[in-house]
Design a protein around this motif. Structure first.
Motif, short mmCIF file in Angstrom:
data_model
loop_
_atom_site.label_atom_id
_atom_site.label_comp_id
_atom_site.label_asym_id
_atom_site.label_seq_id
_atom_site.Cartn_x
_atom_site.Cartn_y
_atom_site.Cartn_z
N UNK A 169 47.66 46.09 22.52
CA UNK A 169 47.78 45.04 21.49
C UNK A 169 49.08 44.28 21.64
N UNK A 170 50.17 45.00 21.90
CA UNK A 170 51.48 44.35 22.07
C UNK A 170 51.47 43.43 23.28
N UNK A 171 50.87 43.91 24.40
CA UNK A 171 50.85 43.11 25.63
C UNK A 171 50.00 41.85 25.46
N UNK A 172 48.82 41.99 24.84
CA UNK A 172 47.97 40.82 24.63
C UNK A 172 48.60 39.85 23.64
N UNK A 173 49.28 40.38 22.61
CA UNK A 173 49.98 39.50 21.66
C UNK A 173 51.11 38.75 22.36
N UNK A 174 51.79 39.44 23.29
CA UNK A 174 52.88 38.79 24.03
C UNK A 174 52.34 37.69 24.94
N UNK A 175 51.15 37.93 25.51
CA UNK A 175 50.52 36.87 26.31
C UNK A 175 50.28 35.63 25.46
N UNK A 176 49.73 35.85 24.27
CA UNK A 176 49.50 34.73 23.36
C UNK A 176 50.78 34.06 22.93
N UNK A 177 51.81 34.87 22.66
CA UNK A 177 53.10 34.34 22.22
C UNK A 177 53.74 33.48 23.30
N UNK A 178 53.72 33.97 24.55
CA UNK A 178 54.33 33.22 25.65
C UNK A 178 53.68 31.87 25.85
N UNK A 179 52.33 31.86 25.82
CA UNK A 179 51.60 30.59 25.99
C UNK A 179 51.87 29.64 24.83
N UNK A 180 51.85 30.17 23.61
CA UNK A 180 52.09 29.33 22.42
C UNK A 180 53.51 28.76 22.44
N UNK A 181 54.46 29.57 22.87
CA UNK A 181 55.86 29.12 22.93
C UNK A 181 56.01 27.95 23.91
N UNK A 182 55.34 28.06 25.06
CA UNK A 182 55.40 26.96 26.04
C UNK A 182 54.69 25.72 25.51
N UNK B 257 54.33 40.10 30.27
CA UNK B 257 53.26 40.73 29.49
C UNK B 257 52.08 41.11 30.37
N UNK B 258 51.78 40.30 31.39
CA UNK B 258 50.60 40.60 32.21
C UNK B 258 50.90 41.63 33.30
N UNK B 259 52.18 41.81 33.64
CA UNK B 259 52.53 42.74 34.72
C UNK B 259 52.04 44.17 34.45
N UNK B 260 52.27 44.77 33.26
CA UNK B 260 51.74 46.12 33.02
C UNK B 260 50.21 46.17 33.02
N UNK B 261 49.57 45.09 32.58
CA UNK B 261 48.10 45.06 32.61
C UNK B 261 47.58 45.10 34.04
N UNK B 262 48.31 44.45 34.95
CA UNK B 262 47.88 44.42 36.34
C UNK B 262 48.06 45.79 37.01
N UNK B 263 49.10 46.52 36.63
CA UNK B 263 49.42 47.78 37.30
C UNK B 263 48.88 49.00 36.55
N UNK B 264 48.03 48.80 35.53
CA UNK B 264 47.67 49.92 34.66
C UNK B 264 46.84 51.00 35.36
N UNK B 265 46.14 50.67 36.45
CA UNK B 265 45.29 51.68 37.10
C UNK B 265 46.05 52.52 38.12
N UNK B 266 47.30 52.16 38.41
CA UNK B 266 48.17 52.94 39.32
C UNK B 266 47.55 53.12 40.70
N UNK B 267 46.70 52.20 41.08
CA UNK B 267 46.13 52.22 42.43
C UNK B 267 47.11 51.49 43.36
N UNK B 268 47.22 51.94 44.62
CA UNK B 268 48.17 51.25 45.53
C UNK B 268 47.92 49.75 45.64
N UNK B 269 46.64 49.33 45.67
CA UNK B 269 46.35 47.90 45.77
C UNK B 269 46.79 47.16 44.51
N UNK B 270 46.62 47.82 43.35
CA UNK B 270 47.02 47.18 42.09
C UNK B 270 48.53 47.04 42.02
N UNK B 271 49.25 48.07 42.45
CA UNK B 271 50.71 48.02 42.43
C UNK B 271 51.22 46.96 43.40
N UNK B 272 50.58 46.88 44.58
CA UNK B 272 50.95 45.86 45.56
C UNK B 272 50.71 44.46 45.00
#
Length: 348
Positions: free
Chosen positions: A7-20, A39-54
């Motif tokens: 919830x915090x990460x998705x809210x931050x995504x909305x906040x960043x876009x609204x701020x711009x 905000x999107x960086x932890x969402x991208x790496x959440x599965x801890x797969x090597x491809x996701x981290x890369x």
């Protein structure tokens, strides 16, 4: 992922876009873009797969470079003009640097190399956010400053992106990479017309978001990430395969589907501006993109997998995935063309 953290990460995504969106000061706009990236960086790496981290690392380094360029360009502009206002861009060097940074942020060719690799390493929902929501804030800045940027630069970025987006998707077997090249091509269509008719850019962005959402949500529903797996879709769910084929043709810009609407109006506007050669090049580049969409439709509807599918057909069991967003985006991706006069009236 913990629901509170999500919830915090998705809210931050909305906040960043609204701020711009709401900012008229360069530092606030830069801050909104940075919040979006973080905000999107932890969402991208959440599965801890090597491809996701890369993919996350590549994305973070690219976005950090673009943000540093934006900060440097805005500082240069403030040095020349004494103003931090977004609407006061009178330094040509700052304008060029700023446009290059935003092109890097949204993946315009020739700064597109990170986009297919990053999207390939993500799951489909995060890829959907990256392909749609993350384009909004940079495009808000592009629309605000388009009149001060060199028209030749915007035209070159637009034509190059449509050509690269079509050419790059031809020999791909991974659906996420194909959608990444599709995104690059659509960005080119939007950027080519932003200096002449910004409202057409917004219409093109809106229809692109709807069509890409339909494509990503369909792939998620059918658990498909490769072209050869598409051949099993028809035996699993015939209705979903039919609507997906139409959604892909809509992405290609075939009438009477929604995707024809922005391409038609953009070509019309380019012709009005006495740019028939550019309009012809864009139309031919769209044909290259249409080829790989047709290839996907062929794999999905006209071929059957040589192997017997071991999975239970989804229409025989109760699905746990929510299908309302998919249904809404599919309907919008297929049937908005008759709404063209209304959309045009609202845009103007």
């Amino acid at each position: 992922m913990n629901p509170y953290v999500l919830t915090i990460l998705l809210s931050s995504l909305g906040l960043g876009t609204t701020l711009t969106f709401a900012s008229s000061h360069w530092l606030l706009a830069w801050m909104g873009l940075e919040i979006n990236t973080l905000a999107i960086t932890p969402l991208m790496a959440q599965h801890h797969h090597p491809r996701a981290v890369e993919a996350t690392t590549k994305y973070f380094l690219t976005q950090a470079t673009a943000a540093a360029m934006i900060l440097f360009a805005s500082t240069t502009n403030a040095w020349v003009t004494g103003e931090w206002s977004i609407n006061d861009m009178s330094s040509p060097a700052a304008n060029t640097m700023f446009m290059a940074a935003l092109a890097l942020k949204i993946g315009l060719a020739p700064m597109h190399f990170w986009m297919p690799e990053v999207l390939q390493g993500l799951d489909l929902l995060t890829g959907l956010i990256l392909s749609t929501w993350q384009k909004l804030a940079p495009f808000a800045l592009i629309v605000q400053t388009a009149q001060t940027i060199d028209p030749l630069l915007l035209t070159m970025l637009g034509v190059t992106s449509t050509l690269v987006g079509g050419w790059g998707g031809l020999n791909q077997t991974q659906l996420r990479k194909i959608l990444a090249y599709s995104s690059i091509a659509h960005m080119g269509w939007m950027i080519i017309v932003v200096q002449y008719a910004p409202q057409l850019t917004l219409i093109a962005l809106g229809t692109y978001i709807v069509m890409t959402s339909a494509a990503f949500l369909t792939l998620k529903m059918s658990l498909t990430t490769k072209v050869n797996t598409l051949a099993t879709t028809w035996s699993k769910s015939p209705v979903l395969a039919s609507t997906t084929a139409l959604a892909l043709l809509s992405l290609g810009g075939l009438p009477p589907l929604t995707g024809f609407l922005p391409k038609w109006m953009i070509l019309q506007e380019l012709t009005k501006q006495d740019l028939p050669i550019i309009a012809t090049a864009m139309a031919l580049a769209a044909l290259i993109s249409l080829y790989f969409y047709l290839r996907l439709c062929y794999a999905m509807t006209l071929t059957i997998s040589p192997n017997t599918t071991n999975s239970t057909t989804p229409w025989r069991v109760q699905t746990t995935q929510t299908s309302i967003p998919l249904a809404l985006s599919i309907v919008a991706a297929l049937g908005l063309l008759p709404m063209t006069p209304t959309i045009l009236m609202l845009a103007t």
